[in-house]
Motif scaffolding. Sequence first.
Motif, PDB file in Angstrom:
ATOM      1  N   ILE B 187     130.067 -19.495  65.258  1.00 19.67           N
ATOM      2  CA  ILE B 187     131.230 -18.640  65.531  1.00 19.67           C
ATOM      3  C   ILE B 187     130.936 -17.191  65.136  1.00 19.67           C
ATOM      4  N   TRP B 188     130.243 -17.042  64.038  1.00 20.47           N
ATOM      5  CA  TRP B 188     129.836 -15.705  63.613  1.00 20.47           C
ATOM      6  C   TRP B 188     129.001 -15.035  64.706  1.00 20.47           C
ATOM      7  N   LEU B 189     128.050 -15.798  65.214  1.00 18.53           N
ATOM      8  CA  LEU B 189     127.197 -15.278  66.271  1.00 18.53           C
ATOM      9  C   LEU B 189     128.022 -14.923  67.491  1.00 18.53           C
ATOM     10  N   TYR B 190     129.022 -15.755  67.772  1.00 18.49           N
ATOM     11  CA  TYR B 190     129.895 -15.456  68.918  1.00 18.49           C
ATOM     12  C   TYR B 190     130.636 -14.145  68.700  1.00 18.49           C
ATOM     13  N   ASN B 191     131.108 -13.940  67.486  1.00 18.75           N
ATOM     14  CA  ASN B 191     131.842 -12.708  67.214  1.00 18.75           C
ATOM     15  C   ASN B 191     130.959 -11.487  67.383  1.00 18.75           C
ATOM     16  N   ALA B 192     129.667 -11.661  67.092  1.00 24.34           N
ATOM     17  CA  ALA B 192     128.762 -10.525  67.222  1.00 24.34           C
ATOM     18  C   ALA B 192     128.387 -10.275  68.682  1.00 24.34           C
ATOM     19  N   THR B 193     128.345 -11.340  69.493  1.00 22.52           N
ATOM     20  CA  THR B 193     127.809 -11.192  70.840  1.00 22.52           C
ATOM     21  C   THR B 193     128.850 -11.373  71.928  1.00 22.52           C
ATOM     22  N   GLY B 194     129.928 -12.093  71.633  1.00 23.19           N
ATOM     23  CA  GLY B 194     130.922 -12.366  72.658  1.00 23.19           C
ATOM     24  C   GLY B 194     130.540 -13.486  73.602  1.00 23.19           C
ATOM     25  N   THR B 195     129.519 -14.256  73.242  1.00 21.27           N
ATOM     26  CA  THR B 195     129.141 -15.359  74.118  1.00 21.27           C
ATOM     27  C   THR B 195     128.533 -16.478  73.296  1.00 21.27           C
ATOM     28  N   PHE B 196     128.612 -17.679  73.845  1.00 16.54           N
ATOM     29  CA  PHE B 196     127.946 -18.817  73.220  1.00 16.54           C
ATOM     30  C   PHE B 196     126.662 -19.160  73.959  1.00 16.54           C
ATOM     31  N   ASP B 197     126.349 -18.362  74.964  1.00 21.03           N
ATOM     32  CA  ASP B 197     125.268 -18.729  75.861  1.00 21.03           C
ATOM     33  C   ASP B 197     123.919 -18.410  75.226  1.00 21.03           C
ATOM     34  N   LEU B 198     123.109 -19.424  75.051  1.00 19.62           N
ATOM     35  CA  LEU B 198     121.839 -19.232  74.337  1.00 19.62           C
ATOM     36  C   LEU B 198     120.911 -18.243  75.036  1.00 19.62           C
ATOM     37  N   PRO B 199     120.614 -18.421  76.337  1.00 13.83           N
ATOM     38  CA  PRO B 199     119.700 -17.462  76.969  1.00 13.83           C
ATOM     39  C   PRO B 199     120.225 -16.031  76.904  1.00 13.83           C
ATOM     40  N   THR B 200     121.535 -15.851  77.051  1.00 12.97           N
ATOM     41  CA  THR B 200     122.083 -14.498  76.985  1.00 12.97           C
ATOM     42  C   THR B 200     121.854 -13.880  75.607  1.00 12.97           C
ATOM     43  N   ILE B 201     122.133 -14.667  74.560  1.00 11.61           N
ATOM     44  CA  ILE B 201     121.954 -14.138  73.207  1.00 11.61           C
ATOM     45  C   ILE B 201     120.476 -13.836  72.961  1.00 11.61           C
ATOM     46  N   GLN B 202     119.613 -14.751  73.426  1.00 12.99           N
ATOM     47  CA  GLN B 202     118.175 -14.525  73.261  1.00 12.99           C
ATOM     48  C   GLN B 202     117.773 -13.195  73.879  1.00 12.99           C
ATOM     49  N   GLN B 203     118.305 -12.962  75.084  1.00  7.11           N
ATOM     50  CA  GLN B 203     117.954 -11.735  75.785  1.00  7.11           C
ATOM     51  C   GLN B 203     118.467 -10.509  75.024  1.00  7.11           C
ATOM     52  N   ASP B 494     106.227 -15.981  71.372  1.00  8.49           N
ATOM     53  CA  ASP B 494     106.352 -14.585  71.796  1.00  8.49           C
ATOM     54  C   ASP B 494     107.626 -13.952  71.255  1.00  8.49           C
ATOM     55  N   GLN B 495     108.659 -14.774  71.139  1.00  8.34           N
ATOM     56  CA  GLN B 495     109.919 -14.207  70.659  1.00  8.34           C
ATOM     57  C   GLN B 495     109.894 -13.968  69.154  1.00  8.34           C
ATOM     58  N   VAL B 496     109.113 -14.765  68.436  1.00  2.00           N
ATOM     59  CA  VAL B 496     109.083 -14.575  66.988  1.00  2.00           C
ATOM     60  C   VAL B 496     108.105 -13.476  66.613  1.00  2.00           C
ATOM     61  N   GLU B 497     106.953 -13.501  67.227  1.00  2.00           N
ATOM     62  CA  GLU B 497     105.933 -12.527  66.839  1.00  2.00           C
ATOM     63  C   GLU B 497     105.438 -11.780  68.054  1.00  2.00           C
ATOM     64  N   PRO B 498     106.259 -10.904  68.599  1.00  2.00           N
ATOM     65  CA  PRO B 498     105.885 -10.257  69.848  1.00  2.00           C
ATOM     66  C   PRO B 498     104.705  -9.306  69.694  1.00  2.00           C
ATOM     67  N   GLN B 499     104.566  -8.697  68.511  1.00  2.84           N
ATOM     68  CA  GLN B 499     103.538  -7.640  68.408  1.00  2.84           C
ATOM     69  C   GLN B 499     102.181  -8.161  67.966  1.00  2.84           C
ATOM     70  N   ARG B 500     102.112  -9.450  67.661  1.00  4.53           N
ATOM     71  CA  ARG B 500     100.878  -9.929  67.062  1.00  4.53           C
ATOM     72  C   ARG B 500      99.733  -9.903  68.085  1.00  4.53           C
ATOM     73  N   PRO B 501      98.573  -9.366  67.673  1.00  9.47           N
ATOM     74  CA  PRO B 501      97.440  -9.343  68.612  1.00  9.47           C
ATOM     75  C   PRO B 501      96.974 -10.769  68.895  1.00  9.47           C
ATOM     76  N   TYR B 502      96.225 -10.876  69.966  1.00 11.24           N
ATOM     77  CA  TYR B 502      95.763 -12.180  70.412  1.00 11.24           C
ATOM     78  C   TYR B 502      95.034 -12.892  69.278  1.00 11.24           C
ATOM     79  N   GLU B 503      95.403 -14.113  69.022  1.00 10.06           N
ATOM     80  CA  GLU B 503      94.929 -14.787  67.825  1.00 10.06           C
ATOM     81  C   GLU B 503      93.412 -15.069  67.893  1.00 10.06           C
ATOM     82  N   ALA B 504      92.808 -14.883  66.724  1.00  7.42           N
ATOM     83  CA  ALA B 504      91.373 -15.150  66.649  1.00  7.42           C
ATOM     84  C   ALA B 504      91.140 -16.646  66.768  1.00  7.42           C
TER      85      ALA B 504
END
Lengths: 487, 527
Positions: B187-203, B494-504
């Motif tokens: 519900i907290w997340l909903y109050n911050a975003t106005g939606t319960f939709d997972l892909p929308t919040i992810q975006q 990719d969503q957690v560590e977007p900036q990490r260089p290609y792993e050795a």
Amino acid sequence: MFPRTDDLLRALPELIWCGFGMLAMLLQPFVRSRHFFTGLALVGAVGGTGAAFVAGATPGEGFYGLIESDVFSFFFRLLVGLVAVLVVLAADSYLERENLPFAEFYALLLFATAGMGVLASARELLTAFIGLELSSISSYILAGFRRDSTKSSEASLKYFLLGSFATAFFLYGIALVYGATGTTNLGRMDDADPGSNLLKLGLSLILIGIGFKVAAAPFQIWTPDVYEGAPTPVTALFSAGPKAAAFALLLRIFASVPAATHFWFWAFWVLAALTMFAGNLGALLQTNVKRLLAYSSIAHAGYILVAFAAVTFMANDLNGGATPAYAAVLFYLLSYALVKIGAFTIVSEIGGWGEKNLTLDDYAGLAQRQPVAAAALSLYLLSLLGLPVTAGFFGKFYIFKAAVNSHLIWLAVLMAINSIIGAYYYLRVIVVMYMREGSAEAMAAAPVRFPVAVNVVLAVTAIGTVYFGLFPNQVLNFILQPNLIAH
Amino acid sequence: MGSLFQGGHLLSILIFFPAVGSLALLLLRGDDHVFIRRIALIVSVAEFLFSLLLLRGASFTSGDYRLVEYGQWITSPPIHYHLGVDGISLFLVILTTFLTPISVIASWSSIGHRVKEFFVMLLMLEVGVIGVFLSLDLFLFFLFWEVMLIPMAMLIGIWGHERRIYAAVKFVLYTMAGSILMLVGIIWLYNATGTFDLPTIQQMIQTGTLVIEPRAEMLLFLAFFVAFAVKVPLFPLHTWLPDAHVEAPTAGSVMLAGVLLKMGTYGMIRFCLPLFPEAARRAAPWVAVLAIIGIIYGALVALVQPNLKKLVAYSSVSHLGFVVLGIFAFRSISMQGAVYQMLAHGISTGALFLLVGMLYDRRHTFEISEYGGLATPMPKLAAFFLVAALASMGLPMLNGFVGEYLVLLGTYQSHWQWASWAALGVILSACYLLWSYQRVFFGEVTRDKNKTLPDASGREKFILVTMSIVMLWMGIGSVYFTRRTAAASQAVIDQVEPQRPYEARVPGSTNILPDAKEISAAGGANR
């Protein structure tokens, strides 16, 4: 001078309920048939509820500002009317089994309903007081209706003594508010001075009076004894009707008296927290199902008070920020009324003659003896617990949402903790019904056959619980209007 | 028909077909047990076949959700009926639909009273679990998450063993305690975003439209994480699991270990990481420590267990620790391993519980000391038990190896210390499984009662052969699975560590497993 037609239409539900109540009293010496009176009461209850639509179609002030016919009072009249209809149906076989006088019972029931209707539509504190007294005095008598049972008499006396004490608080509060504002009409309190100590004191006394009616801790001590002692259909009425009406009055005071809102925020915060814990912790130790449900209704008053805290917090948001919180209360009361009436009806039927079978042990193995009753009771308990696909879940969800909306995170967390405590004792009943074997004699006894009227009650409440658990939309869109409460 | 399944509603059918089946069962007369069992079997097998259509209905070469269904359900607040499947949920759904008919067959003769209710509950459980895996709306997800509790509690509480009621109530209260806080978080997340939709919040989070203040993000992360950690169960929240497993009937244990525990790890992958990446990164060391404690602690407790079923239950704590470790190592290889381990554990531990249940049907005890030398009277059962035990301890060529190996490999790349501690668990698992196997099956028959025990019946052989084939297939043909899970796992990373260089890459690591190459290829292509 005869009142205007519009005024009469706006008060039509209460007039019909009272009228049929008096009719029952008058006919009592002449007619002996139980079915006649049940039919009469049913016609009266349904008629009054239907008249709510008439009243709803003529919105506006009635009797020069004494009552108000708006969406809000329409909703509550429907609700208390529905409660009355269901209680009539549930009481029919009970009265016969216990050999109780039916005409008086139905008359008092209808008077109490009329009182609740007045309470929900009152625009004027003195009208509200009359509604409160009308419903309370009928309730005192109804609680003691099983005269030969000491528990019932005790319940009645306790309810009466404590109840009249609380009513005195309420009345004194009105007097002080009048002293501070010069009016008892809620519509004229817009510009009341929020700093006035007299007003604060008056409002506090009013809160105490209503707090007693809704069984908010620390004014809840009477609840378990009265609920346990009263005849079970009456307990069903108590847990659903008067509570809803008292909450309705409280909501209307909020909507009309801006000075009230700020002052009450912390009061409600504390009341809500105390009430939730008092109800849930008390219920943990109960082995009597009726008493357990009584404690559970204290706990649920606490959940509703959480929404009140949210209402008070959001009330200074002029863009209708409090509307969802109002809607949360209304939806919760609806779902709660359905569930509690259904649950108490089952308790009443399983209890049998003299209300003997009320302990958890009597429910052992119920799922095998009476699968439908066990399934229905489980549904109600799961709704009280707040499990999805029941109306109770959405009720709780909207309250959570209102609380989080108002940044009352800690209150929401307290409510979450209480939901878990609640889950324990609701589950315990389900566990006993499904997972424990009943005693040999109980299993050998023929299953209790429920009368048709009782089955109707169960069907209506169970279907309602599931339906509102899947599709809360219609009700919600109806109560989410900005002009819910007339100003 | 074809268009119905290919076109938009396959996921809805997957969710509601068992519900219809269980309602139909409910309407049947309760005394014709054979008929009820047959109907339950037909429904669950049909459901399994439907779920196989997922493999044909969509390709999983990218991390997007497939077969999406979207509809308005409740207008205020806006809650949508939003379903979708990706590479991670795909096989979890199929695992569920696979284990359900297996459970039905396993309960064929061991469930003798209140048969109708049993299968109704089993199918309702399937509804809830599949709903959890397919929901893309936070509210809908929560709904299924809670709904599934009751059938599982009933399965434990009605058809379980002596302390079943205690175990059932404990199970519900633990899970509910976790999930109610998740509701507040949602519900907290909903109050911050106005939606319960997972892909929308992810975006919103990825594009930076939604920025959650670090402290709030951590609290939200914890609200979700605790709910999932209870389910996994992560040390120290695991105490409900041994009770629930030991008391549950065989089918209940199979579903519990096979599928329900995965709901926790699935939730971490689906919600904790993408929604709260920053908090997940900060919490990762702590989570990893708990996971490693769980791995070693679970294994040590399993080592000293006198009760065979409890042993398998504690081995689950240990194995699920690997999954959590793999998730929170934030490497696509370890994430792949975690997903694979979830599937492998579902099959091999499911098989172990089935076998333990078969022993129980014969002797009505779980005490290891009551057995001994069972290989003599029942050689076939012993052989199947060995396969399942070897799979569970991670022998190459069997399914457990792939997951554990990938997890350790990925974890090693990020934190070699974590990997070396976790590797202890692999050794310990060999100890407790082989030692218990030795005590149960090898040596002289110590009890007279055991001398005449019948070997596996036809029905049991059918179950065990099926399970063994799957274990072997997952051990050899892992590419079939990883090909489909790769893109989705990578998308989460990719969503957690977007900036990490290609792993050795660890030299030589890509050559050991064919699928490791696939993973790095998929990973490379994304950059």
